[in-house]
Design an enzyme around this catalytic site. Structure first.
Site, PDB file in Angstrom:
ATOM      1  N   HIS A 187       0.805  -1.228   0.000  1.00 45.71           N
ATOM      2  CA  HIS A 187       0.000   0.000   0.000  1.00 45.71           C
ATOM      3  C   HIS A 187       0.834   1.271   0.000  1.00 45.71           C
ATOM      4  CE1 HIS A 187      -3.940  -1.976   0.912  1.00 45.71           C
ATOM      5  NE2 HIS A 187      -3.155  -2.879   1.486  1.00 45.71           N
ATOM      6  N   LYS A 232      -8.576  13.582   4.792  1.00 46.30           N
ATOM      7  CA  LYS A 232      -7.694  12.405   4.751  1.00 46.30           C
ATOM      8  C   LYS A 232      -6.683  12.597   5.863  1.00 46.30           C
ATOM      9  CE  LYS A 232      -6.702  13.637   0.424  1.00 46.30           C
ATOM     10  NZ  LYS A 232      -6.624  12.574  -0.553  1.00 46.30           N
ATOM     11  N   ARG A 233      -5.876  11.575   6.161  1.00 45.76           N
ATOM     12  CA  ARG A 233      -4.819  11.762   7.157  1.00 45.76           C
ATOM     13  C   ARG A 233      -3.933  12.939   6.749  1.00 45.76           C
ATOM     14  NH1 ARG A 233      -4.200   7.774  11.166  1.00 45.76           N
ATOM     15  NH2 ARG A 233      -2.510   9.135  11.837  1.00 45.76           N
ATOM     16  N   LYS A 281       0.564  14.331   1.050  1.00 45.81           N
ATOM     17  CA  LYS A 281      -0.808  14.613   0.595  1.00 45.81           C
ATOM     18  C   LYS A 281      -1.027  16.105   0.355  1.00 45.81           C
ATOM     19  CE  LYS A 281      -2.610  10.594   3.158  1.00 45.81           C
ATOM     20  NZ  LYS A 281      -3.282   9.743   2.156  1.00 45.81           N
ATOM     21  N   THR A 334      -8.675   6.346  -1.830  1.00 47.57           N
ATOM     22  CA  THR A 334     -10.019   5.766  -1.931  1.00 47.57           C
ATOM     23  C   THR A 334     -11.063   6.837  -1.640  1.00 47.57           C
ATOM     24  OG1 THR A 334      -9.652   4.964   0.321  1.00 47.57           O
ATOM     25  CG2 THR A 334      -9.485   3.356  -1.458  1.00 47.57           C
ATOM     26  N   LYS A 340     -14.882   7.856  -3.358  1.00 46.21           N
ATOM     27  CA  LYS A 340     -16.136   8.167  -2.648  1.00 46.21           C
ATOM     28  C   LYS A 340     -16.687   9.504  -3.139  1.00 46.21           C
ATOM     29  CE  LYS A 340     -14.198   5.630   1.178  1.00 46.21           C
ATOM     30  NZ  LYS A 340     -13.349   5.713   2.377  1.00 46.21           N
TER      31      LYS A 340
HETATM   32  C1  62N Z   1      -3.173   3.762   2.226  1.00 47.07           C
HETATM   33  F1  62N Z   1       3.138   0.285   9.507  1.00 47.07           F
HETATM   34  N1  62N Z   1      -2.237   3.414   3.265  1.00 47.07           N
HETATM   35  C2  62N Z   1      -2.502   4.453   1.050  1.00 47.07           C
HETATM   36  F2  62N Z   1       2.080   0.885  11.214  1.00 47.07           F
HETATM   37  N2  62N Z   1      -1.658   3.137   5.472  1.00 47.07           N
HETATM   38  O1  62N Z   1      -1.792   5.581   1.515  1.00 47.07           O
HETATM   39  C3  62N Z   1      -3.579   4.886   0.083  1.00 47.07           C
HETATM   40  F3  62N Z   1       3.354   2.252  10.206  1.00 47.07           F
HETATM   41  O2  62N Z   1      -3.023   5.467  -1.060  1.00 47.07           O
HETATM   42  C4  62N Z   1      -4.405   3.665  -0.322  1.00 47.07           C
HETATM   43  O3  62N Z   1      -5.516   4.066  -1.056  1.00 47.07           O
HETATM   44  C5  62N Z   1      -4.897   2.915   0.902  1.00 47.07           C
HETATM   45  O4  62N Z   1      -3.814   2.596   1.758  1.00 47.07           O
HETATM   46  C6  62N Z   1      -5.604   1.630   0.536  1.00 47.07           C
HETATM   47  O5  62N Z   1      -4.831   0.886  -0.352  1.00 47.07           O
HETATM   48  C7  62N Z   1      -2.599   3.497   4.561  1.00 47.07           C
HETATM   49  O6  62N Z   1      -3.720   3.844   4.893  1.00 47.07           O
HETATM   50  C8  62N Z   1      -1.836   3.099   6.814  1.00 47.07           C
HETATM   51  O7  62N Z   1      -2.886   3.433   7.337  1.00 47.07           O
HETATM   52  C9  62N Z   1      -0.698   2.620   7.652  1.00 47.07           C
HETATM   53  C10 62N Z   1      -0.961   2.114   8.911  1.00 47.07           C
HETATM   54  C11 62N Z   1       0.094   1.664   9.705  1.00 47.07           C
HETATM   55  C12 62N Z   1       1.384   1.746   9.224  1.00 47.07           C
HETATM   56  C13 62N Z   1       1.645   2.238   7.993  1.00 47.07           C
HETATM   57  C14 62N Z   1       0.591   2.694   7.195  1.00 47.07           C
HETATM   58  C15 62N Z   1       2.500   1.276  10.060  1.00 47.07           C
END
Ligand code: 62N
Length: 834
Positions: free
Chosen positions: A376, A567-568, A573, A675, A679
């Protein structure tokens, strides 16, 4: 209810023929009242009441339960293949609205409550979001489950039941404050505890080898600290198809026989207190940025999830088929949601060899034909690693297996590239830095038969960049699965006005076949549809305006252009770029150059990881700029900037139906997919965005004339970065220079000297990886075009309709069919469509 004969192997008596419950409003009302008084002990009902919410959930759950049992029985009898979606995060949000929709009893429930003088909407407000995820990755997992249940795929979700989910965000003087999210405090009526399926998880200890009488060596992992994993199941109903799948969330508890030694030595209280340490494992969701550094408890969580889930599956296998694992790989697939559960690779090896007696080769064959890994992120710094030393003391047996996997893998590499020591070093699962670390992404790739990215561009870049050597070695493993979202939650449930309008024109088929939205295309210029389309959008904007007023005390005007970025908060971003545009509009209006602009409300929302200083500074900056804009009389009726506090899934359910313009403005090559972009599109927002992630596919689907494109492309960035000089870009752009002058002069931090310094420095940094300054001009110009387009409401409404009409591809129904066709190979459950 009748008792039926024994099940196949277990000898259990099965209770079948549960009398099926009526679905009319009388029955729902009777059951709700029953639970309210008989179970919860209440005498009177109030309008906004948690107990009434709980009672209605129990009435609803009863109706899910009979379908849930039926679905399990059906699956058990079919001996078919199943997939397990293993994820540290499931961002489920609220469940009631979705359950009522999928059971097709929304109206009946509304009517039942109406007879108590209660509004169903007020009851929905009582539900606490299940916020067991950070953002896109966690919400994607939740959308996947909805789609699998709806299209009839036997997929079970495995996750953790964090006691505290995603923190609540509060603002104090424009700064983010974090508060614990006590989502379980009032009890969580959706979950079923399955104590009888508890498993033991081992930590620490040491590895010993024992030779048996046949001179065979057995590996024993002994002197471990054991923790109990207790599953809690949530029902995942399909849409009007009587299927109910399962999300199984593990909770940590002390084993009853904890620390007998200490117990016997008389430190009874110490032994009991040790309970705490065990229960810490599932205490809290890590609110991570895209980067993470080796936190011990986090690794414990990962192993706890993976070991419990794999044991659960193996236990069922032995019950159903006996000890022969020969067919196991034909009946299972494990989809790893990023590297977070990648430790499943060595753990499955361990369980197969040490607990089930397989040799290495048989175990490896099973592992590498059942594991599949989804990536991801493209940010190299976000690739997960763990110190070898941490593994050594926490999971010594697992580390041995990782070393053995690596040794065998590296000999394969040296056959492919003889004598190339560099490539051995760069592909090794162990990075030989002073502190040795395990590269979890490489472990996942080596152990899986499938590696996928989440949008076409992302998957291509993975193969050309981050994982190039692996793609060279095993091209057949690499594939793309473009993300999606479920239209049940993200259109049918959250935007009932638009759903009704669409169904009125093209029928209800789109709810399970989103491509049917195409039928709206010929109607894009239909004056009647256009008018109703605008009326729905306006009502949704008024609904959001109310919510914003409740949260912030600020009135926003639904007549204005709603320009939204939620978003975060992360530098890549580029919420910062959005703020620079807000300052530019402020400057234009101030200098009397704002007459051609449409009145605009800019809405920004999102959480910053608590340890991510720059993201927190950006939140502070948004709020400071907002405070000036929103109190300046010259901005009245022309420009507002809102920071939407505590953005979460339920927030998005109000926000995306109300957006006109969707901000998807990440630096090209940084957002894996996105995503939220889907939406917004589905709900008729027009996108302003870069060629990044799934934006590329969104633009292709809707047509370039219905998308506001700007910014450097992935291919252009390296050359521009060569001699990147933000200051000279600022100096040669009059508008940009004025924006920076306002910011530099402290116009937005009058009594707070230096609070914006870090952020402004980042804009001017010649090494700024996010290249904010490089895209400033293009962004301002694209925003200008969007604003002009909005002034022509007929033209805008046409674009809006075409965005919804072209969003068919971005349903997770399509995504799940793609996973199933190329990776899982499951037989669909025959769906009851009566
Ligand atoms: C998102 F490992 N990723 C992508 F703990 N990550 O940024 C977005 F540090 O572009 C995609 O659309 C989406 O995934 C779905 O594919 C994302 O949300 C995290 O939330 C995350 C959580 C924990 C860690 C790293 C990343 C950790």
């Amino acid at each position: 209810m009748t008792v039926r004969s024994e099940t196949e192997n277990t000898g259990d008596m099965e209770l079948l023929n549960l009398s099926s419950l009526d679905m009319d409003s009388d029955a729902i009302l009777a059951d709700t009242i029953h639970y309210h008084s008989r179970m919860l002990g209440r005498r009177t009902v109030r309008r906004q009441e948690h107990f009434l919410y709980q009672a209605l959930v129990h009435a609803t759950r009863d109706r899910l339960m009979e379908r849930w049992i039926e679905t399990s029985n059906l699956l058990q009898g079919r001996h078919g293949k199943r997939a397990c979606y293993i994820s540290l995060e499931f961002l489920m949000g609220r469940l009631l609205r979705n359950a009522l929709l999928n059971l097709d009893i929304t109206e009946q429930a509304g009517e039942a409550l109406g007879r108590l003088g209660v509004d169903l909407e007020d009851i929905h407000e009582q539900e606490h979001d299940a916020g067991l995820g950070n953002g896109g990755l966690g919400r994607l997992a939740a959308c996947f489950l909805d789609s699998c249940a709806t299209i009839g795929l036997p997929v079970i979700g495995y996750g953790l039941r964090y006691h505290f989910g995603m923190f609540r965000q509060r603002l104090e003087n424009g700064r983010q404050m974090e508060e614990p999210d006590s989502w379980l405090r009032e009890g969580y009526p959706w979950e079923i505890e399955r104590i009888e399926r508890a498993r033991v998880i081992k930590f620490g200890g040491r590895v010993v080898r024992i030779r048996d009488s046949m001179a065979r060596t057995h590996v024993d992992w002994v002197d471990t600290h054991d923790v109990l994993a207790i599953p809690y199941d949530l029902p995942i109903p399909g849409y009007k198809n009587d299927i109910v799948n399962t999300l199984r969330l593990w909770s940590a508890a002390a084993t009853d026989e904890f620390d007998l030694e200490e117990f016997n030595a008389g430190s009874y209280t110490d032994a009991v207190a040790a309970k705490n340490e065990a229960e810490n494992i599932t205490m809290v969701l890590y609110p991570n940025a895209e980067t993470d550094s080796g936190r011990e408890l986090r690794l414990r969580q990962q192993y706890f999830l993976v070991s419990a889930s794999l044991q659960d599956i193996l236990h069922d296998w032995v019950l159903q088929y006996g000890p022969d694992l020969g067919q196991f790989a034909n009946k299972h697939c494990f989809q790893l949601n990023d590297t977070h559960p990648a430790i499943a690779v060595p753990e499955l090896m361990r369980l197969l060899m040490d607990d089930h007696g397989l040799g290495w080769d048989d175990a490896w064959k099973i592992t590498t034909s059942t594991m599949a890994y989804t990536n991801h992120t493209l940010l190299p710094e976000a690739l997960e690693t763990w110190p070898v030393a941490l593994f050594e003391q926490m999971l010594p047996r697992v580390l041995e297996i990782i070393y053995e996997i690596n040794a065998r893998f590296l000999s394969e590499v040296s056959l492919r590239w003889p004598g190339n020591l560099d490539i051995l070093g760069s592909m090794s699962l162990i990075q030989e830095t002073p502190e040795k670390i395990v590269r979890m992404a490489y472990l996942a790739i080596v152990g899986s038969f499938s590696v996928n990215g989440v949008a076409e561009l992302h998957s291509r870049l993975l193969q050309k960049g981050l994982f190039r050597d692996f793609a060279g070695l095993w091209p057949h493993k690499f594939n793309n699965k473009t993300n999606g979202v479920t239209q049940r939650r993200w259109l049918a449930a959250c935007n009932p006005g638009l759903a009704r309008l669409i169904t009125g024109r093209i029928g209800p088929g789109w709810v399970t076949d989103l491509d049917q939205l195409e039928r709206l295309k010929p109607l894009a210029d239909d004056a009647g549809l256009q008018e109703e389309w605008r009326a729905v959008k306006h009502a949704n904007k008024a609904r959001l305006a109310d919510d914003i007023h409740t949260r912030t005390g600020i009135y926003v005007n639904p007549e204005t252009l709603f320009d939204v970025q939620v978003k975060r908060i992360h530098e890549y971003k580029r919420q910062l770029l959005n703020v620079l545009h807000a300052v530019h509009l402020y400057d234009r209006i101030q200098r009397g150059d704002g007459d051609g602009l449409p009145p605009r409300t800019i809405i920004i929302g999102g959480k910053a990881a608590p340890g991510y200083e720059m993201a927190k500074n950006i939140i502070k900056m948004i709020n400071n700029v907002a405070a000036v804009i929103n109190t300046d009389p010259a901005m009245r009726g022309r420009l507002q900037l809102i920071f939407y506090p505590d953005y979460n899934v339920s927030g998005m359910e109000l926000i995306c139906p109300a957006a006109d313009l969707s901000e998807q403005i990440s630096t090209a090559g940084k957002e894996a997919s996105g995503t939220g972009n889907m939406k917004f599109m589905m709900n008729g927002a027009v996108t302003i965005g870069t060629l990044d992630g799934a934006n590329v596919e969104i633009r292709e689907a809707v047509g370039e004339e219905n998308f506001f494109l700007f910014g450097l492309t992935v291919d252009e960035i390296p050359a521009v970065m060569e001699d990147y000089d933000p200051q000279s870009i600022i100096d040669t752009d009059e508008d940009f220079a004025r924006v920076m002058r306002l910011l530099d002069n402290g116009h937005f931090n009058r009594f707070e000297p230096h609070v914006l310094d870090e952020v402004l420095e980042a804009v001017r940094d010649t090494a700024d990886p996010w290249m904010t300054a490089a895209d400033f001009r293009a962004f301002i110009d694209a925003q200008e075009s969007a604003g002009m387009a909005y002034q022509d409401q007929q033209h805008w409404t046409r674009m809006s309709i075409l965005n919804t009409a072209s969003s068919g591809r971005f349903s997770t129904d399509r995504t799940m069919r793609d996973y199933n066709r190329d990776i899982w190979g499951l037989d669909e459950i025959p769906v009851n469509t009566s």
